[in-house]
Design a protein around this motif. Structure first.
Motif, short mmCIF file in Angstrom:
data_model
loop_
_atom_site.label_atom_id
_atom_site.label_comp_id
_atom_site.label_asym_id
_atom_site.label_seq_id
_atom_site.Cartn_x
_atom_site.Cartn_y
_atom_site.Cartn_z
N HIS A 143 6.81 10.12 20.51
CA HIS A 143 6.68 9.90 19.07
C HIS A 143 7.95 10.37 18.39
O HIS A 143 8.43 11.48 18.66
N TYR A 144 8.48 9.52 17.54
CA TYR A 144 9.75 9.78 16.86
C TYR A 144 9.81 8.90 15.62
O TYR A 144 8.95 8.05 15.40
N PHE A 145 10.84 9.09 14.82
CA PHE A 145 11.05 8.26 13.64
C PHE A 145 12.01 7.13 13.98
O PHE A 145 12.93 7.30 14.77
N VAL A 146 11.79 5.97 13.36
CA VAL A 146 12.61 4.79 13.62
C VAL A 146 13.18 4.24 12.32
O VAL A 146 12.48 4.18 11.30
N LEU A 147 14.42 3.83 12.40
CA LEU A 147 15.09 3.15 11.30
C LEU A 147 15.70 1.87 11.88
O LEU A 147 16.44 1.93 12.86
N ASP A 148 15.34 0.75 11.30
CA ASP A 148 15.74 -0.57 11.82
C ASP A 148 16.92 -1.10 11.00
O ASP A 148 16.77 -1.40 9.81
N ALA A 151 18.27 6.27 -0.03
CA ALA A 151 18.01 4.83 0.10
C ALA A 151 17.49 4.51 1.50
O ALA A 151 16.66 3.59 1.67
N LEU A 152 17.94 5.24 2.49
CA LEU A 152 17.52 4.99 3.87
C LEU A 152 16.17 5.64 4.19
O LEU A 152 15.41 5.08 4.97
N LYS A 153 15.89 6.77 3.60
CA LYS A 153 14.65 7.50 3.91
C LYS A 153 13.41 6.65 3.68
O LYS A 153 12.43 6.75 4.41
N ASN A 154 13.45 5.78 2.68
CA ASN A 154 12.29 4.94 2.37
C ASN A 154 12.01 3.89 3.45
O ASN A 154 10.95 3.28 3.45
N LEU A 155 12.96 3.67 4.34
CA LEU A 155 12.84 2.64 5.37
C LEU A 155 12.46 3.22 6.73
O LEU A 155 12.31 2.47 7.69
N VAL A 156 12.34 4.52 6.83
CA VAL A 156 12.02 5.17 8.09
C VAL A 156 10.53 5.03 8.39
O VAL A 156 9.68 5.19 7.51
N GLU A 157 10.22 4.69 9.64
CA GLU A 157 8.84 4.57 10.09
C GLU A 157 8.62 5.52 11.26
O GLU A 157 9.57 5.91 11.93
N GLN A 158 7.38 5.88 11.51
CA GLN A 158 7.07 6.74 12.64
C GLN A 158 6.48 5.95 13.78
O GLN A 158 5.67 5.04 13.58
N VAL A 159 6.94 6.27 14.99
CA VAL A 159 6.40 5.63 16.21
C VAL A 159 5.49 6.65 16.87
O VAL A 159 5.79 7.82 16.92
#
Length: 177
Positions: free
Chosen positions: A108-113, A169-177
């Protein structure tokens, strides 16, 4: 920013067929380390995939399996770690399925695409493929579909976007796996 840029190449259409992996470690917006390996997917290669990435079954026959690679990299995939990929859905799925084949628990980690960030921050590009975005942001992509080159380009894209648009601006696009 501190993150890992990740890219997989696959032997065929099956996500569990990882045949190469590259990780690029970034600290304070600078690339500090790289990891690259071929992987023996223990399954057939599709000619279309070989055409894309130039990796053949012969090249990986003595390479480690994903189960053998995992102990070398698993400490990078901790809760709270940010991992970026261009079309992250593909790469996180390859990770998940490749590990599941060997009954290894999904990390489990955070993802940024960077595909998503590019669509948001560079909406006027003709497309948002890795090579197009890299060229537009003047990020080097020395061999498209080589996992290490693609990971380095992905890292460069995110670094450039972070410098231009900032953390918030990038923090809002981070998702968790």
């Amino acid at each position: 920013m501190n993150f890992i840029a990740m890219d997989f190449e696959t032997a065929n259409r099956q996500p569990e067929s990882a045949c190469s992996l590259a990780l690029v470690m970034v600290r304070d917006n600078k690339i500090i380390d790289r990891f690259y390996t071929l992987i023996n997917p223990q399954m057939p290669f599709d000619s279309r995939n070989i055409q894309v990435h130039d990796i053949t079954a012969d090249e990986v026959k003595t390479a480690p399996t994903m189960a053998e690679v995992w102990p070398q990299i698993k400490d990078l995939y901790q809760p709270g770690m940010l991992v970026c990929a261009h079309n992250a859905r593909f790469d996180t799925n390859v990770m998940r399925k490749s590990l599941a084949r060997y009954d290894i628990a999904e990390p489990h980690y955070f993802v940024l695409d960077t595909l998503k960030t590019s669509k948001l921050f560079e909406p006027d590009l003709p497309n948002h493929k890795l090579d197009t975005v890299a060229k537009a942001l003047q990020v080097e992509l020395w061999h498209h579909h080589n996992a290490l080159s693609d990971s380095e380009a992905c890292a460069g894209i995110l670094i450039a976007q972070n410098k231009q648009f900032g953390d918030e601006a990038l923090k809002n696009l981070v998702e968790q796996v």
